[in-house]
Scaffold this active site. Structure first.
Site, mmCIF file in Angstrom:
data_model
loop_
_atom_site.group_PDB
_atom_site.id
_atom_site.type_symbol
_atom_site.label_atom_id
_atom_site.label_comp_id
_atom_site.label_asym_id
_atom_site.label_seq_id
_atom_site.Cartn_x
_atom_site.Cartn_y
_atom_site.Cartn_z
ATOM 1 N N ASP A 11 41.001 33.865 55.757
ATOM 2 C CA ASP A 11 40.490 35.114 55.193
ATOM 3 C C ASP A 11 41.234 36.249 55.903
ATOM 4 O O ASP A 11 41.884 36.022 56.935
ATOM 5 C CB ASP A 11 38.980 35.190 55.462
ATOM 6 C CG ASP A 11 38.401 36.544 55.150
ATOM 7 O OD1 ASP A 11 38.681 37.062 54.051
ATOM 8 O OD2 ASP A 11 37.663 37.090 55.999
ATOM 9 N N ASP A 13 40.018 40.173 55.833
ATOM 10 C CA ASP A 13 39.162 41.256 56.332
ATOM 11 C C ASP A 13 38.110 40.740 57.302
ATOM 12 O O ASP A 13 37.312 39.860 56.955
ATOM 13 C CB ASP A 13 38.493 41.975 55.162
ATOM 14 C CG ASP A 13 39.526 42.664 54.297
ATOM 15 O OD1 ASP A 13 40.345 43.392 54.868
ATOM 16 O OD2 ASP A 13 39.528 42.435 53.077
ATOM 17 N N GLY A 54 34.788 43.057 47.404
ATOM 18 C CA GLY A 54 35.661 43.725 46.442
ATOM 19 C C GLY A 54 35.365 45.223 46.410
ATOM 20 O O GLY A 54 34.213 45.630 46.289
ATOM 21 N N ARG A 85 42.567 52.944 43.503
ATOM 22 C CA ARG A 85 44.008 53.122 43.754
ATOM 23 C C ARG A 85 44.218 54.061 44.943
ATOM 24 O O ARG A 85 45.040 53.811 45.823
ATOM 25 C CB ARG A 85 44.707 53.690 42.510
ATOM 26 C CG ARG A 85 45.197 52.624 41.533
ATOM 27 C CD ARG A 85 46.160 53.203 40.502
ATOM 28 N NE ARG A 85 45.546 54.265 39.701
ATOM 29 C CZ ARG A 85 44.813 54.063 38.602
ATOM 30 N NH1 ARG A 85 44.611 52.846 38.159
ATOM 31 N NH2 ARG A 85 44.291 55.079 37.939
HETATM 32 C C1 XBP Z 1 36.716 41.510 51.853
HETATM 33 C C2 XBP Z 1 36.217 42.568 51.008
HETATM 34 C C3 XBP Z 1 37.185 43.515 50.470
HETATM 35 C C4 XBP Z 1 37.438 44.797 51.149
HETATM 36 C C5 XBP Z 1 37.971 45.812 50.179
HETATM 37 O O1 XBP Z 1 35.918 40.347 51.752
HETATM 38 O O2 XBP Z 1 35.070 42.627 50.679
HETATM 39 O O3 XBP Z 1 36.651 43.840 49.239
HETATM 40 O O4 XBP Z 1 36.243 45.296 51.743
HETATM 41 O O5 XBP Z 1 39.141 45.426 49.576
HETATM 42 P P1 XBP Z 1 36.454 38.961 52.351
HETATM 43 P P2 XBP Z 1 39.605 46.061 48.164
HETATM 44 O O6 XBP Z 1 36.886 39.227 53.760
HETATM 45 O O7 XBP Z 1 35.254 38.050 52.314
HETATM 46 O O8 XBP Z 1 37.579 38.487 51.477
HETATM 47 O O9 XBP Z 1 39.150 47.481 48.157
HETATM 48 O O10 XBP Z 1 41.105 45.936 48.151
HETATM 49 O O11 XBP Z 1 38.943 45.276 47.065
HETATM 50 MG MG MG Z 2 36.146 38.561 55.665
#
Ligand code: XBP
Ligand code: MG
Length: 238
Positions: A11, A13, A54, A85
């Site tokens: 993963d 984030d 997301g 964006r």
């Molecule tokens: C990560 C997220 C992402 C970011 C935002 O979840 O929730 O949506 O916070 O990214 P994980 P975008 O680590 O479980 O994949 O704004 O590009 O969607």
């Molecule tokens: Mg994560």
């Protein structure tokens, strides 16, 4: 069943870096200000909003619960796309300014895996531009190529906790789930990995420390607490 480890699926984030609090959150706030929206997501509120993965989905969820009259505006879906964006551009700028270092042990584990011939992949909900910026600035300009498969953003319509992004990555790696280990930081990520039949190593962070990680193969406070040798030995015994 052959459980020998052949690939790590990361993963991004919260796992590779503390991107949520210090990257995505200020990027959202900068986009809201840029478009004159009086929304501000503080650290505490953002922790609650992380239940929805997301960025576009998170903004929609926030509007539904706190500013529902916005949804009646026929231009709202376009506004969400515009905000997203702008948010992505702000996020990439924050990353390029060096604001998001890797968490302890991440670079070492990746190095160990590469040296041992373990394949690498990424399964994330965030947008590909964000992944590329983080890899480029933290691991070097060629590091994107270290990852054979990068599943990111809208390549699957159902985001985590749905297992789809992991299934998408496994299909492209052409490996069974039993040959891979997912590395995640959150309960949503864990559910996605388990749903795809993967074993999952959790690296907790400030936002996820109190989440329920039963079902994880193992949960640690940082990846510096594990080594590839240790992972392989224990996984192969399962
Ligand atoms: C990560 C997220 C992402 C970011 C935002 O979840 O929730 O949506 O916070 O990214 P994980 P975008 O680590 O479980 O994949 O704004 O590009 O969607
Ligand atoms: Mg994560």
């Amino acid at each position: 069943m052959d459980t020998a480890l052949k690939a790590l699926i990361f993963d991004v984030d919260g796992t590779l870096a503390e991107t949520e609090r210090d990257g995505h959150r200020p990027a959202f706030n900068a986009a809201f200000a840029e478009y004159g929206l009086d929304w501000h997501w503080d650290e505490c509120l953002y922790g609650e909003l992380l239940a929805v993965t997301g960025g576009k989905e998170r903004m929609l969820h926030y509007a539904e619960h706190l500013d529902p009259q916005l949804l009646d505006d026929p231009h709202f879906p376009e506004l969400v796309r515009t905000l997203h964006r702008a948010k992505t551009a702000h996020y990439v700028r924050i990353v390029e300014q060096g604001g998001l270092p890797l968490r302890p042990g991440v670079a070492e584990l990746i190095d160990e895996a590469r040296a041992a011939g373990i394949r690498l992949a990424i399964a994330t909900t965030t947008s590909p531009e964000n992944v590329n910026a983080l890899l480029r600035t933290s691991l070097g300009p060629d590091s994107r190529d270290w990852f054979e498969v990068i599943g990111a953003g809208d390549v699957v319509p159902a985001k985590k906790p749905a297992p789809d992004i992991y299934q998408w990555v496994l299909d492209r790696l052409q490996l069974p789930a039993s040959a891979c280990l997912a590395i995640e930081d959150s309960d949503n990520g864990l559910r996605a990995a388990l749903g795809a039949g993967l074993r999952c190593l959790i690296t907790r962070n400030g936002y996820t420390a109190d989440q329920d990680f039963s079902g994880a193969w193992r949960a640690v406070d940082q990846l510096a607490d594990v080594s590839l040798k240790n992972i392989s030995v224990h996984l192969d015994r399962l």
